[in-house]
Design a protein around this motif. Structure first.
Motif, short mmCIF file in Angstrom:
data_model
loop_
_atom_site.label_atom_id
_atom_site.label_comp_id
_atom_site.label_asym_id
_atom_site.label_seq_id
_atom_site.Cartn_x
_atom_site.Cartn_y
_atom_site.Cartn_z
N SER A 326 0.82 -1.22 0.00
CA SER A 326 0.00 0.00 0.00
C SER A 326 0.85 1.26 0.00
CB SER A 326 -0.92 0.01 1.22
OG SER A 326 -0.17 0.03 2.41
N GLN A 327 2.16 1.13 0.26
CA GLN A 327 3.06 2.29 0.30
C GLN A 327 3.99 2.33 -0.91
OE1 GLN A 327 5.22 2.20 4.00
NE2 GLN A 327 3.39 1.79 5.23
N GLU A 328 4.04 1.25 -1.69
CA GLU A 328 4.96 1.16 -2.82
C GLU A 328 4.30 1.63 -4.10
OE1 GLU A 328 7.48 -2.23 -5.32
OE2 GLU A 328 6.45 -2.75 -3.45
N CYS A 329 5.01 2.41 -4.88
CA CYS A 329 4.51 2.87 -6.17
C CYS A 329 4.65 1.74 -7.19
CB CYS A 329 5.28 4.10 -6.64
SG CYS A 329 4.81 4.68 -8.28
N ALA A 330 3.58 1.41 -7.89
CA ALA A 330 3.62 0.34 -8.88
C ALA A 330 4.42 0.72 -10.12
CB ALA A 330 2.20 -0.05 -9.27
N GLU A 331 4.68 2.04 -10.32
CA GLU A 331 5.43 2.49 -11.49
C GLU A 331 6.93 2.51 -11.24
OE1 GLU A 331 4.30 3.01 -14.44
OE2 GLU A 331 2.15 2.81 -14.01
N CYS A 332 7.34 3.23 -10.18
CA CYS A 332 8.78 3.39 -9.92
C CYS A 332 9.26 2.58 -8.72
CB CYS A 332 9.11 4.86 -9.71
SG CYS A 332 8.44 5.57 -8.19
N HIS A 333 8.34 1.96 -7.97
CA HIS A 333 8.63 1.09 -6.81
C HIS A 333 9.25 1.85 -5.65
CE1 HIS A 333 7.51 -2.31 -9.29
NE2 HIS A 333 8.37 -1.90 -10.22
N HIS A 334 9.00 3.15 -5.59
CA HIS A 334 9.43 3.94 -4.44
C HIS A 334 8.48 3.67 -3.27
CE1 HIS A 334 10.88 7.25 -2.00
NE2 HIS A 334 9.65 7.75 -1.96
N ILE A 335 9.05 3.42 -2.09
CA ILE A 335 8.25 3.10 -0.90
C ILE A 335 8.32 4.26 0.08
CG2 ILE A 335 7.95 1.54 1.06
CD1 ILE A 335 9.12 -0.69 -0.63
N ASP A 336 7.14 4.76 0.46
CA ASP A 336 7.08 5.87 1.42
C ASP A 336 5.68 5.86 2.05
OD1 ASP A 336 7.00 8.26 2.84
OD2 ASP A 336 8.17 9.35 1.33
N PRO A 337 5.59 5.87 3.38
CA PRO A 337 4.25 5.91 4.01
C PRO A 337 3.42 7.10 3.56
CG PRO A 337 5.95 5.44 5.64
CD PRO A 337 6.66 5.81 4.38
N LYS A 338 4.07 8.20 3.18
CA LYS A 338 3.34 9.39 2.76
C LYS A 338 2.75 9.26 1.36
CE LYS A 338 6.14 12.46 5.64
NZ LYS A 338 7.07 13.62 5.64
N ASN A 339 3.13 8.19 0.63
CA ASN A 339 2.54 7.97 -0.69
C ASN A 339 1.04 7.72 -0.59
OD1 ASN A 339 5.01 8.23 -1.93
ND2 ASN A 339 5.36 6.03 -2.19
N ARG A 349 5.56 10.13 -4.07
CA ARG A 349 6.43 11.26 -3.73
C ARG A 349 7.65 11.34 -4.65
NH1 ARG A 349 4.89 14.83 0.68
NH2 ARG A 349 2.97 13.86 1.44
N SER A 350 7.92 10.26 -5.38
CA SER A 350 9.10 10.24 -6.24
C SER A 350 8.77 10.60 -7.69
CB SER A 350 9.76 8.87 -6.19
OG SER A 350 10.86 8.79 -7.07
N CYS A 351 7.85 9.85 -8.30
CA CYS A 351 7.55 10.08 -9.72
C CYS A 351 6.28 10.88 -9.94
CB CYS A 351 7.47 8.76 -10.47
SG CYS A 351 6.08 7.71 -9.97
N GLY A 352 5.47 11.07 -8.88
CA GLY A 352 4.29 11.90 -8.98
C GLY A 352 3.06 11.22 -9.55
N VAL A 353 3.12 9.92 -9.79
CA VAL A 353 1.96 9.23 -10.35
C VAL A 353 0.80 9.26 -9.36
CG1 VAL A 353 2.57 6.94 -9.47
CG2 VAL A 353 1.22 7.13 -11.55
N VAL A 354 -0.41 9.43 -9.89
CA VAL A 354 -1.63 9.47 -9.08
C VAL A 354 -2.48 8.26 -9.45
CG1 VAL A 354 -3.70 10.76 -8.46
CG2 VAL A 354 -1.56 11.98 -9.00
N ALA A 355 -2.94 7.50 -8.45
CA ALA A 355 -3.71 6.29 -8.72
C ALA A 355 -4.64 6.02 -7.55
CB ALA A 355 -2.78 5.10 -8.95
N HIS A 356 -5.59 5.14 -7.80
CA HIS A 356 -6.42 4.66 -6.70
C HIS A 356 -5.55 3.76 -5.82
CE1 HIS A 356 -9.51 2.45 -4.47
NE2 HIS A 356 -10.32 3.45 -4.77
N ALA A 357 -5.61 3.93 -4.52
CA ALA A 357 -4.69 3.25 -3.61
C ALA A 357 -4.82 1.73 -3.71
CB ALA A 357 -4.94 3.71 -2.17
N ASP A 358 -6.04 1.22 -3.77
CA ASP A 358 -6.23 -0.24 -3.83
C ASP A 358 -5.78 -0.79 -5.17
OD1 ASP A 358 -7.22 -0.19 -1.27
OD2 ASP A 358 -9.33 -0.13 -1.89
N ARG A 359 -6.02 -0.04 -6.24
CA ARG A 359 -5.58 -0.50 -7.57
C ARG A 359 -4.05 -0.53 -7.62
NH1 ARG A 359 -6.96 0.26 -13.08
NH2 ARG A 359 -5.56 -1.13 -14.24
N ASN A 360 -3.41 0.46 -7.05
CA ASN A 360 -1.95 0.48 -7.00
C ASN A 360 -1.42 -0.73 -6.24
OD1 ASN A 360 0.76 2.12 -7.14
ND2 ASN A 360 0.52 1.56 -4.99
#
Length: 385
Positions: A326-339, A349-360
């Protein structure tokens, strides 16, 4: 693969009375066998039979029914020992463990009782059974089932069937050995993220919203609270009539969701990646108002439904570690609780992608599923000659 087919019996008044008396009698004698087993230190089945078989025969049980009663008691003690060994009843000295081991196991008057082919025979064409009762062999007892259930009984039924009574209605639970379809090689994986706001979200875009089921559960909780507070005879009768209603409704919803997920995976030649949520109730710390929600969340049941439907359809399925999905970006795989901005929104927070949290999260599970499948399958590299 073993599945259980539930068959409803349709007895007349005399047959229903005989079935009820049979269940009550065998469970009464099972309690006596259980007391003997407890006094003897829960001996092996052969030793327990030596202590109780003659008395059971003298009490009116048939030879095979007496054997099944003894085996039923021994299996109950074996299950208790396994639960203690697995830590399900707490550590030594825990209250639940002391309560479970302080006396003999007690069976309810309407507890399930097994019948094998010597005590129970099926006539599929006429949809009737012949079953042993304390009043003698009962023949031409009708049963009702769907066509696909009858087909499973005719082709795959194996071993024992359990007779149970629920609210005055009798059922037979028959075990069927259904062959599994051969698994295909998946082209990709379908990640499935479980949740409360959304019961299940897949990486293909399907989302099973949970707001209807959550509203239904809240209504049931409020109704139970009011009836329990009223505590009149009619309120107690109403509570009894509504038992298991919420559970059946949730199971039906889970069946529908599981069927849709497996059908989509099979249609697209995908495998299914599920998150391994074992022990989540012990790991997660929640505020008191949230505990009812998490403990009534049947995620394990939904996973089991998806698993057995996938096995029957030949769809590959793997369980993966859901940590940080739930914290990892599916595009760049950056992990941050603030994502995870809130329940529904994910902004990396890294690549700026916006997605639905559950879909990500479901896309992350799909990627991990493919890695797990490649790591677990046999190597296809040709052997050097």
């Amino acid at each position: 693969m073993k599945i259980v087919v539930q068959i409803k019996l349709v007895p007349d008044a005399a047959q229903a009375l005989a079935l009820a008396k049979t269940l009550h009698r065998v469970n009464e004698l099972a309690n006596w066998v259980s007391a003997v087993a407890f006094e003897q230190g829960t001996p092996r089945e052969y030793e327990l039979r030596r202590h109780t078989y003659a008395e059971l025969k003298a009490a009116g049980l048939g030879a095979q029914v007496a054997q099944q009663t003894i085996k039923k008691v021994r299996d109950a003690y074996a299950a208790l020992t396994a639960s203690i060994g697995a830590g399900h009843l707490g550590k030594r000295g825990a209250r639940r463990r002391r309560k479970a081991t302080s006396g003999a196991i007690v069976f309810r008057p309407d507890a399930a009782h097994p019948f094998d082919d010597r005590c129970l025979s099926w006539q599929y064409d006429s949809k009737t059974i012949s079953i042993w009762t304390i009043a003698g062999r009962m023949k031409d007892l009708r049963f009702a089932c769907a066509d696909h259930q009858l087909e499973s009984l005719r082709d795959y039924r194996r071993g024992e069937s359990d007779l149970i009574e629920r609210d005055g209605v009798f059922y037979l639970l028959a075990v069927c050995e259904v062959p599994e379809s051969e698994q295909y090689r998946p082209e990709a994986f379908l990640g499935v993220d479980f949740g409360i706001a959304n019961i299940a979200t897949t990486s293909a875009g399907y989302r099973a919203a949970g707001h209807q089921l959550n509203r239904y559960r809240k209504r049931q909780i409020e109704l139970r609270r009011k009836l329990q507070a009223k505590n009149t005879k009619s309120a107690r009768r109403r509570l009894k009539s509504r038992r298991r209603k919420e559970r059946r409704h949730a199971a039906n919803v889970n069946h529908i969701i599981a069927k849709r997920i497996v059908t989509e995976a099979e249609r697209t030649s995908h495998g299914i990646a599920l998150e391994n949520l074992g022990g989540i109730r012990q790991r997660v710390r929640l505020r008191k108002p949230q505990r009812v929600t998490i403990h009534s969340w049947a995620f394990r049941q939904l996973a089991q439904f998806i698993e057995y439907k996938a096995r029957r359809a030949g769809v590959p399925l793997v369980y993966v570690d859901p940590a940080y999905t739930s914290q990892e970006c599916a595009e760049c795989h950056h992990i941050d609780p603030k994502n995870r901005v809130d329940q529904a929104r994910f902004i990396c927070r890294s690549c700026g992608v916006v997605a639905h949290a559950d879909r990500n999260a479901s896309r992350n599970l799909a990627a991990r599923g493919e890695v797990a499948w490649i790591a677990g399958r046999e190597s296809r590299v040709p052997v050097a000659s």
